[in-house]
Design an enzyme around this catalytic site. Sequence first.
Site, PDB file in Angstrom:
ATOM      1  N   GLY A  10       0.813  -1.210   0.000  1.00  0.00           N
ATOM      2  CA  GLY A  10       0.000   0.000   0.000  1.00  0.00           C
ATOM      3  C   GLY A  10       0.847   1.261   0.000  1.00  0.00           C
ATOM      4  O   GLY A  10       2.077   1.222   0.118  1.00  0.00           O
ATOM      5  N   ASP A  36      -2.343 -12.489   4.640  1.00  0.00           N
ATOM      6  CA  ASP A  36      -3.719 -12.009   4.746  1.00  0.00           C
ATOM      7  C   ASP A  36      -4.034 -11.865   6.224  1.00  0.00           C
ATOM      8  O   ASP A  36      -4.182 -12.860   6.937  1.00  0.00           O
ATOM      9  CB  ASP A  36      -4.667 -12.998   4.075  1.00  0.00           C
ATOM     10  CG  ASP A  36      -6.124 -12.582   4.154  1.00  0.00           C
ATOM     11  OD1 ASP A  36      -6.423 -11.548   4.800  1.00  0.00           O
ATOM     12  OD2 ASP A  36      -6.972 -13.283   3.579  1.00  0.00           O
ATOM     13  N   ALA A  60      -5.346  -2.771   5.477  1.00  0.00           N
ATOM     14  CA  ALA A  60      -6.741  -2.389   5.720  1.00  0.00           C
ATOM     15  C   ALA A  60      -7.505  -2.468   4.415  1.00  0.00           C
ATOM     16  O   ALA A  60      -6.911  -2.416   3.325  1.00  0.00           O
ATOM     17  CB  ALA A  60      -6.826  -0.968   6.285  1.00  0.00           C
ATOM     18  N   TRP A  61      -8.822  -2.627   4.518  1.00  0.00           N
ATOM     19  CA  TRP A  61      -9.677  -2.464   3.345  1.00  0.00           C
ATOM     20  C   TRP A  61     -10.203  -1.040   3.406  1.00  0.00           C
ATOM     21  O   TRP A  61     -11.034  -0.712   4.248  1.00  0.00           O
ATOM     22  CB  TRP A  61     -10.817  -3.475   3.340  1.00  0.00           C
ATOM     23  CG  TRP A  61     -11.544  -3.493   2.020  1.00  0.00           C
ATOM     24  CD1 TRP A  61     -11.004  -3.260   0.788  1.00  0.00           C
ATOM     25  CD2 TRP A  61     -12.927  -3.763   1.802  1.00  0.00           C
ATOM     26  NE1 TRP A  61     -11.956  -3.371  -0.193  1.00  0.00           N
ATOM     27  CE2 TRP A  61     -13.147  -3.676   0.401  1.00  0.00           C
ATOM     28  CE3 TRP A  61     -13.995  -4.063   2.633  1.00  0.00           C
ATOM     29  CZ2 TRP A  61     -14.406  -3.884  -0.169  1.00  0.00           C
ATOM     30  CZ3 TRP A  61     -15.247  -4.280   2.069  1.00  0.00           C
ATOM     31  CH2 TRP A  61     -15.449  -4.195   0.677  1.00  0.00           C
ATOM     32  N   THR A 101      -7.784   5.882  11.311  1.00  0.00           N
ATOM     33  CA  THR A 101      -8.327   6.877  10.386  1.00  0.00           C
ATOM     34  C   THR A 101      -9.183   7.931  11.072  1.00  0.00           C
ATOM     35  O   THR A 101      -9.740   7.709  12.160  1.00  0.00           O
ATOM     36  CB  THR A 101      -9.192   6.162   9.324  1.00  0.00           C
ATOM     37  OG1 THR A 101      -9.834   7.109   8.481  1.00  0.00           O
ATOM     38  CG2 THR A 101     -10.277   5.317   9.987  1.00  0.00           C
ATOM     39  N   TYR A 125     -16.974   1.560   7.060  1.00  0.00           N
ATOM     40  CA  TYR A 125     -15.512   1.645   7.109  1.00  0.00           C
ATOM     41  C   TYR A 125     -15.045   2.220   8.440  1.00  0.00           C
ATOM     42  O   TYR A 125     -14.188   1.643   9.121  1.00  0.00           O
ATOM     43  CB  TYR A 125     -15.005   2.510   5.957  1.00  0.00           C
ATOM     44  CG  TYR A 125     -13.529   2.839   6.058  1.00  0.00           C
ATOM     45  CD1 TYR A 125     -12.569   1.849   5.911  1.00  0.00           C
ATOM     46  CD2 TYR A 125     -13.100   4.144   6.323  1.00  0.00           C
ATOM     47  CE1 TYR A 125     -11.215   2.150   6.010  1.00  0.00           C
ATOM     48  CE2 TYR A 125     -11.757   4.449   6.423  1.00  0.00           C
ATOM     49  CZ  TYR A 125     -10.814   3.454   6.270  1.00  0.00           C
ATOM     50  OH  TYR A 125      -9.483   3.751   6.384  1.00  0.00           O
TER      51      TYR A 125
END
Length: 281
Positions: A10, A36, A60-61, A101, A125
């Site tokens: 990422g 994973d 993270a997704w 976040t 999220y």
Amino acid sequence: MRILVTGAAGQLGIDLVAHCELHGDDVIGLDRAGLDVSDRSAVLGSVTTLRPDVIVNTAAWTAVDACEGDVDRAVRVNALGPRWLREAASLAGAHLVHISTDYVFDGMLDRPYHEWDEPNPQSVYGASKLAGEREVGQDACIIRTSWVCGANGNNMVKTILRLVREQPSLSFVDDQRGCPTFTADLAPMVRRLALDRRSGVHHVTNGGAVSWFEFVREIVAESGHDPAMVHPIATADLDPPRPAPRPANSVLDNAVLRLAAEPLLRHHREPLRELVAHLLA
């Protein structure tokens, strides 16, 4: 120090691995194919085999709108993943650093959010990321950041540099505010907090709060185009509307760093200028 970085493909993961390597750390970067984080057996097996001193979880997704339609996947990656990493870190005696976040807040305050403000996420999220914070526990270091941009992966800077070549005008919302944060600055602070084995919540962003409209104008100007091509719109006027609600106020007060007299990240315009120059070179 042996540092394990999850989510190493990422934006932040790539820069963090490179920064750690530059400083001579024994760093192991694992992308999703390598580990994973939602797979408990894989997490326990990797961590107990590698025996890192520090684990930095950047995995993270982050597809905010897609999370609204797949709650289970969001929870598996963003909440259960941190649980398995905490469990594995405990077994290996490793310190855990977890990236979170601004979406854990509802965005309704009329001032920047500090680390002791009560979270109230409004999206799947945000809720899954808050659950992840709670899973890693008080001994871990939780780093909340916002509006992340870097030389790798997809982000607003890259999107705008593409759009200015394709469209004569752009429209962006002027009623959502936050602090753009650049991985070139964020990665060194993550490493510093990791090596110091800090605990608790830390807000880490570049300085200078702006709306998306203002930020896009800055990107356009840095690219050599006329910022007048960017026009403000309200979130309510987005067509089609976004599935996931965005916090109107995403500005994070880096209070823990500030009150501890730690150096803060630069104003965002400096790393923005550097990133645009790099991407256009």
